[in-house]
Design a protein around this motif. Structure first.
Motif, short mmCIF file in Angstrom:
data_model
loop_
_atom_site.label_atom_id
_atom_site.label_comp_id
_atom_site.label_asym_id
_atom_site.label_seq_id
_atom_site.Cartn_x
_atom_site.Cartn_y
_atom_site.Cartn_z
N GLY A 152 36.04 38.18 27.86
CA GLY A 152 37.11 39.13 28.17
C GLY A 152 38.36 38.97 27.35
N GLY A 153 38.23 38.51 26.11
CA GLY A 153 39.41 38.36 25.26
C GLY A 153 40.23 37.14 25.64
N SER A 154 41.54 37.26 25.52
CA SER A 154 42.43 36.14 25.81
C SER A 154 43.15 36.36 27.14
CB SER A 154 43.48 35.99 24.69
OG SER A 154 44.34 34.90 24.94
N GLY A 155 43.30 35.28 27.90
CA GLY A 155 43.98 35.41 29.18
C GLY A 155 44.03 34.09 29.92
N ASP A 185 35.08 30.76 44.24
CA ASP A 185 35.90 29.57 44.52
C ASP A 185 37.36 29.80 44.20
OD1 ASP A 185 36.07 29.40 41.74
OD2 ASP A 185 34.58 27.81 41.59
N SER A 186 37.73 31.06 43.95
CA SER A 186 39.12 31.43 43.68
C SER A 186 39.74 32.09 44.91
CB SER A 186 39.18 32.38 42.48
OG SER A 186 40.48 32.96 42.38
N SER A 187 40.72 31.44 45.51
CA SER A 187 41.42 32.04 46.64
C SER A 187 42.13 33.31 46.23
CB SER A 187 42.43 31.04 47.22
OG SER A 187 41.78 29.88 47.69
N TYR A 188 42.55 33.36 44.96
CA TYR A 188 43.26 34.53 44.43
C TYR A 188 42.41 35.80 44.54
CZ TYR A 188 44.83 37.73 40.72
OH TYR A 188 45.19 38.84 40.00
N VAL A 189 41.18 35.75 44.04
CA VAL A 189 40.36 36.96 44.06
C VAL A 189 39.86 37.27 45.47
CG1 VAL A 189 39.68 36.77 41.64
CG2 VAL A 189 38.27 35.70 43.39
N VAL A 190 39.62 36.24 46.26
CA VAL A 190 39.20 36.47 47.65
C VAL A 190 40.30 37.22 48.40
CG1 VAL A 190 38.69 35.35 49.85
CG2 VAL A 190 37.59 34.54 47.75
N GLN A 191 41.55 36.82 48.19
CA GLN A 191 42.67 37.49 48.84
C GLN A 191 42.82 38.93 48.34
OE1 GLN A 191 45.92 38.38 47.46
NE2 GLN A 191 46.55 39.17 49.47
N LEU A 192 42.63 39.13 47.03
CA LEU A 192 42.72 40.49 46.47
C LEU A 192 41.66 41.41 47.09
CD1 LEU A 192 43.34 40.05 42.63
CD2 LEU A 192 44.90 41.04 44.29
N LEU A 193 40.46 40.89 47.24
CA LEU A 193 39.39 41.71 47.82
C LEU A 193 39.67 42.05 49.28
CD1 LEU A 193 36.27 39.97 46.25
CD2 LEU A 193 36.95 42.36 45.92
N HIS A 194 40.17 41.07 50.02
CA HIS A 194 40.48 41.32 51.43
C HIS A 194 41.60 42.35 51.57
CE1 HIS A 194 37.89 38.69 53.67
NE2 HIS A 194 38.21 37.64 52.94
N SER A 195 42.63 42.26 50.72
CA SER A 195 43.81 43.11 50.86
C SER A 195 43.70 44.44 50.12
CB SER A 195 45.05 42.36 50.36
OG SER A 195 44.97 42.13 48.95
N ARG A 196 42.72 44.53 49.18
CA ARG A 196 42.60 45.70 48.30
C ARG A 196 43.90 45.94 47.53
NH1 ARG A 196 38.15 44.92 50.45
NH2 ARG A 196 36.61 46.54 50.88
N SER A 197 44.58 44.86 47.20
CA SER A 197 45.86 44.96 46.50
C SER A 197 45.67 45.48 45.09
CB SER A 197 46.52 43.57 46.45
OG SER A 197 47.68 43.59 45.62
N LEU A 198 46.67 46.25 44.62
CA LEU A 198 46.68 46.72 43.23
C LEU A 198 47.56 45.84 42.35
CD1 LEU A 198 46.96 50.59 43.77
CD2 LEU A 198 44.91 49.23 43.31
N ASN A 199 47.99 44.72 42.87
CA ASN A 199 48.85 43.80 42.13
C ASN A 199 48.00 42.91 41.23
OD1 ASN A 199 51.12 42.41 41.28
ND2 ASN A 199 51.09 41.01 43.03
N VAL A 200 47.49 43.52 40.15
CA VAL A 200 46.65 42.81 39.18
C VAL A 200 47.25 43.05 37.80
CG1 VAL A 200 44.59 43.10 40.61
CG2 VAL A 200 45.11 44.78 38.83
N PRO A 201 46.88 42.23 36.81
CA PRO A 201 47.37 42.47 35.43
C PRO A 201 47.08 43.90 34.99
CG PRO A 201 46.29 40.33 35.57
CD PRO A 201 46.06 41.00 36.89
N ARG A 203 46.31 45.40 32.31
CA ARG A 203 45.16 45.74 31.46
C ARG A 203 43.86 45.84 32.27
NH1 ARG A 203 42.26 41.16 28.61
NH2 ARG A 203 42.87 39.19 29.61
N PHE A 204 43.85 45.22 33.47
CA PHE A 204 42.67 45.30 34.31
C PHE A 204 42.80 46.35 35.40
CE2 PHE A 204 42.13 40.64 33.15
CZ PHE A 204 41.06 40.88 32.30
N LEU A 205 43.95 47.00 35.49
CA LEU A 205 44.20 47.91 36.61
C LEU A 205 43.22 49.08 36.67
CD1 LEU A 205 45.90 48.49 39.07
CD2 LEU A 205 47.55 49.69 37.60
N PRO A 206 42.90 49.78 35.55
CA PRO A 206 41.94 50.90 35.66
C PRO A 206 40.57 50.45 36.19
CG PRO A 206 43.15 51.02 33.59
CD PRO A 206 43.49 49.69 34.20
N LEU A 207 40.05 49.34 35.65
CA LEU A 207 38.75 48.86 36.11
C LEU A 207 38.82 48.34 37.54
CD1 LEU A 207 35.80 48.34 35.56
CD2 LEU A 207 36.42 46.17 34.46
N TRP A 208 39.95 47.75 37.92
CA TRP A 208 40.11 47.27 39.28
C TRP A 208 40.13 48.43 40.28
CZ3 TRP A 208 39.14 43.49 42.26
CH2 TRP A 208 39.79 43.30 43.48
#
Length: 271
Positions: A152-155, A185-201, A203-208
């Motif tokens: 996925g490039g650099s990040g 094993d990432s609490s970050y992504v587990v929380q994002l999935l539970h909350s359906r938050s749009l608070n993501v980088p 460049r990933f927002l359209p795919l998210w």
């Protein structure tokens, strides 16, 4: 009076002791402050005609140790030993022993019925660095339905973890696996999935957003697992070969898959 060779010998001895971290901190401080206080007393007696008594040094060291005691936990821990107890008791400091590590049993469980479980992971070779995503899909028998590795490039690591989840949902949607259990094993992504938050980088927002749209048609389970139970996904995320999708278990993960099914558990040490 101590000459330079004596002082150097004392300092070398102080730095090469085999005490516990806590006792070593007090020992080093005691040696350094003892030498300094002798020099100070010598100057007071020589130039100010002051009187001298060993209690002056002992009282000074007690003050030093008391001030050090207030700076815990920076000083470290003591051993659970009689020797440490006697030393620390003598200088008026309480023992602060290492707590025994807590052992947590980490389980990987196969899904039930028609559910498909995907374990995901991301890797980043630097901060930031080249990121990659990996994941493994398994059925209720623990059999591998497929695995993937994409770059996925650099990040950063958290972006790699997000990247892995989005690929997992994309693949599951394409394959028609709409009863999906996502485990990471990432609490970050587990929380994002539970909350359906749009608070993501950004460049990933359209795919998210597309990922969340796909998930609206899923029966979904989401869980966090410690990395000890997520080894198959970790192997895929760090896969050194070409990227892509494989509808079977590649050779690299076969042993890890077998261990998951043979034991269902690993041990995590938590201090």
């Amino acid at each position: 009076m101590l000459d330079c060779l004596d002082i150097h010998t004392m300092l070398a001895a102080a730095w090469n002791t085999d005490f516990s971290p806590l006792v070593r901190s007090y020992w080093k401080a005691g040696v350094i402050n003892f030498i300094w206080k002798i020099w100070d007393c010598r100057n007071q007696v020589t130039f100010n005609e002051a009187s001298f008594h060993p209690k002056l040094i002992l009282g000074f060291l007690k003050v030093v140790f008391k001030e050090m005691d207030s700076n815990f936990p920076k000083l470290g821990r003591s051993h659970n030993s009689w020797q440490d107890y006697l030393v620390l008791r003598r200088i008026g400091v309480a023992m602060r022993a290492f707590a025994p590590p807590l052992m947590i049993e980490v389980h990987w469980w196969p899904p039930a019925g028609q559910w498909i479980k995907v374990n995901t992971d991301g890797s980043a070779l630097g901060k930031p660095g080249s990121i990659a995503a990996g994941g493994v899909f398994r059925d209720n028998w623990g059999a591998v339905r497929g695995c993937y590795h994409y770059k996925g490039g650099s990040g950063f690591t958290f972006e790699a973890e997000l990247f892995a989840i989005m690929h997992a949902v994309r693949i599951a949607n394409f394959r028609g696996w709409h009863w999906l259990w996502i485990e990471a094993d990432s609490s970050y992504v587990v929380q994002l999935l539970h909350s359906r938050s749009l608070n993501v980088p950004w460049r990933f927002l359209p795919l998210w957003k597309q990922t969340l749209n796909w998930l609206s048609n899923f029966r979904l389970q989401i869980s966090h697992i410690f990395r000890e139970g997520n080894s198959v996904a970790d192997i895929m995320a760090n896969h050194a070969r070409i990227e892509g999708w494989w509808p079977f278990a590649i050779e690299d993960i076969k042993i890890a898959v077998s261990l998951d099914m043979a034991t269902h558990s690993r041990v995590r040490l938590k201090n």
